[in-house]
Motif scaffolding. Structure first.
Motif: not given
Ligand SMILES: N[C@@H](CCC(=O)N[C@@H](CS)C(=O)NCC(=O)O)C(=O)O
Length: 202
Positions: A77-96
Motif C-alpha cells: 500500500k502507499p506509504g509502506f511502498w512509497p508513491a514517489t521515486a524520490e522516496a523509493r530511492g531511499h527504500v533502495y538505498q537502505w535495502s542495498f
C-alpha cells in the motif's frame, strides 16, 4: 499463486515477513539449506542453489531483498511502498546498504561465534567484525533519532528490509544497548504481528 521456498532459519524468513506484512496469500515450501537447495529440481528454480526463491505466477525470483522489493512494489500500500521515486530511492538505498554494509559483518560474527568448531574460531576476526559494525549502527542511530522509522513516521519496506537483515543479530545475541534509538526501532519492527507469524514457520 505465490510460492516461497526456504526455511525460517534462513534468509527466506525475510521474504516470509514481507509476505505476512503485505497480507498476501502464499504457499510455503520449507526447502532446507542443508542439501535440499542443491537438488536438480531446486537448481532449476534457483541456479545459485540458495534459498530463498519465490515463484509468482510464471515468474521466478531469487535474492532475498530483491524479492522483497518486488513484493512491496507489486502488493504494498502507499506509504509502506512509497508513491514517489524520490522516496523509493531511499527504500533502495537502505535495502542495498543493509545487505552490503551490515549483512557481511553479521555473517562473519555468526560464522565465528556459532558455525565454526571452537578450534577453528579466531576471536580477532569476531572482534574486528563487531568493531566495524559500530559504523552502520551509528548511522542507524542518528537516522532514527530524527524520526520513528527510516523514511519518517510510518513503517515502510525500508524498515522491514533493514530489520530483517538484523534478525541475524538475535541469533548471536548481539548487544545493541549502546544504540537506544536502533534498539527501540528494532523492538517496534519485531513487535509487528507480521513478524510474530515467523515463529510458526518451519
Ligand atoms: N544473497 C542471497 C544469499 C542466499 C543464501 O546464501 N542463502 C543461504 C541460506 S540463508 C543458502 O541457501 N545456503 C545454502 C548453500 O549455499 O548451499 C540472498 O540474500 O538471497
Amino acid at each position: 499463486m505465490i510460492t516461497l521456498y526456504g526455511t525460517a532459519q534462513s534468509r527466506a524468513a525475510r521474504c516470509a515477513w514481507m509476505l505476512e506484512e503485505l497480507g498476501v496469500a502464499y504457499r510455503h515450501v520449507p526447502t532446507s539449506f542443508k542439501g535440499e537447495c542443491r537438488t536438480p529440481e531446486f537448481l532449476a528454480i534457483n541456479p545459485n542453489g540458495h534459498i530463498p526463491a519465490l515463484r509468482d505466477g510464471d515468474e521466478i525470483y531469487w535474492e532475498s531483498l530483491a524479492i522483497n522489493l518486488y513484493l512491496a512494489e507489486k502488493y504494498g500500500k502507499p506509504g509502506f511502498w512509497p508513491a514517489t521515486a524520490e522516496a523509493r530511492g531511499h527504500v533502495y538505498q537502505w535495502s542495498f546498504w543493509a545487505i552490503t554494509e551490515v549483512e557481511p559483518l553479521l555473517i562473519t560474527l555468526l560464522t565465528q561465534l556459532v558455525f565454526l568448531p571452537e578450534d577453528r574460531r579466531d576471536p580477532k576476526v569476531a572482534e574486528n567484525a563487531r568493531n566495524k559494525l559500530d559504523t552502520p549502527c551509528r548511522i542507524l542511530e542518528e537516522r532514527l533519532a530524527k524520526s520513528a522509522y527510516l523514511l519518517g513516521d510510518a513503517f515502510s519496506a525500508a524498515d522491514l528490509n533493514v530489520a530483517s537483515v538484523f534478525r541475524l543479530g538475535s541469533v548471536i545475541k548481539l548487544d545493541l544497548s549502546a544504540y537506544p534509538q536502533l534498539s527501540r526501532w528494532l523492538a517496534e519492527c519485531r513487535a509487528r504481528p507480521s513478524h510474530g507469524k515467523l515463529k510458526a514457520m518451519p
